[in-house]
Enzyme design. Structure first.
Site, PDB file in Angstrom:
ATOM      1  N   CYS A  86      -0.242   1.794  -5.288  1.00 48.01           N
ATOM      2  CA  CYS A  86      -1.448   2.512  -6.621  1.00 48.01           C
ATOM      3  C   CYS A  86      -0.910   4.136  -5.741  1.00 48.01           C
ATOM      4  O   CYS A  86       0.091   4.477  -5.807  1.00 48.01           O
ATOM      5  CB  CYS A  86      -2.013   2.765  -5.302  1.00 48.01           C
ATOM      6  SG  CYS A  86      -3.094   1.278  -5.010  1.00 48.01           S
ATOM      7  N   HIS A  92       0.942  -1.391  -0.100  1.00 45.79           N
ATOM      8  CA  HIS A  92       0.001  -0.181  -0.133  1.00 45.79           C
ATOM      9  C   HIS A  92       0.969   1.151   0.140  1.00 45.79           C
ATOM     10  O   HIS A  92       1.565   1.288   0.908  1.00 45.79           O
ATOM     11  CB  HIS A  92      -1.029  -0.222   1.087  1.00 45.79           C
ATOM     12  CG  HIS A  92      -2.144  -0.906   1.586  1.00 45.79           C
ATOM     13  ND1 HIS A  92      -3.111  -1.176   0.008  1.00 45.79           N
ATOM     14  CD2 HIS A  92      -1.804  -1.842   1.717  1.00 45.79           C
ATOM     15  CE1 HIS A  92      -3.551  -2.124   0.155  1.00 45.79           C
ATOM     16  NE2 HIS A  92      -3.474  -2.985   1.587  1.00 45.79           N
TER      17      HIS A  92
END
Length: 190
Positions: free
Chosen positions: A166, A108
């Site tokens: 991301c 993440h």
């Protein structure tokens, strides 16, 4: 009108509180997995990499170090949400260091991979597993669509470490793109 403002304020405050609790919980899970990873590495007998390594989803398998941004992170098998709460996930469809093909690690952007965008060409990335320590140098970066799976492919006989997260880094919500780092082996571990 004043009651509506107070209600909205309290709802907003509860969301912030919930996010803080989640972040703290994830950080604790990551810390526990890192301690476990170090215990695994300390008790291992470093030999040439086995031709076939196998791990269970969610199992802690090693440590990822990114000295440039001061990161030492546990690596867990799998990239599902449960695995990524504990650290950096190894994409099961790829190989492990020393096996001369593509290794894909995901995490993440707002937890384990914060600061990943600060890496430059040549910066070291170290993967430690039971069968050895492997150092890679950043070769290139790319930004791809969030649904683009073309980065996942065999690179045999060349070994390539891919880090994926991301993008954009400061995006609120589900980010539409992926930030990719390509790294090649440094030194000689053949």
């Amino acid at each position: 009108m004043k009651k509506v403002a107070i209600i909205l304020f309290l709802v907003g405050l509860s969301f912030v509180f919930y996010a803080g609790v989640q972040l703290k919980s994830n950080k604790q899970s990551e810390k526990t997995a890192l301690v476990h990873a170090h215990k695994i590495l300390e008790s291992s007998d470093i030999t040439k990499p086995p031709s076939h390594l196998s791990f269970q989803s969610g199992q802690t398998i090693g440590v990822l170090q990114i000295p440039t941004i001061g990161k030492e992170l546990p690596i867990v098998e799998g990239i599902d949400e449960d695995a990524l709460k504990n650290g950096v996930g190894h994409y099961t469809g790829t190989v492990y260091p020393g096996q001369k093909d593509q290794i894909l690690l995901s995490g993440h952007r707002d937890t384990v991979f914060t600061g990943l965008d600060k890496l430059k060409t040549g910066d070291p990335i170290i993967v430690e597993m039971q069968h050895g320590s492997f150092t890679y140098g950043v070769k290139d970066t790319a930004i791809v669509d969030g649904n683009d799976t073309s980065i996942i492919h065999s690179t045999a006989p060349n070994e390539m470490l891919i880090l994926s997260t991301c993008y954009p880094f400061r995006y609120i919500g589900n980010a539409p793109q992926r930030f990719i780092i390509y790294a090649e082996p440094m030194g000689d571990f053949e």
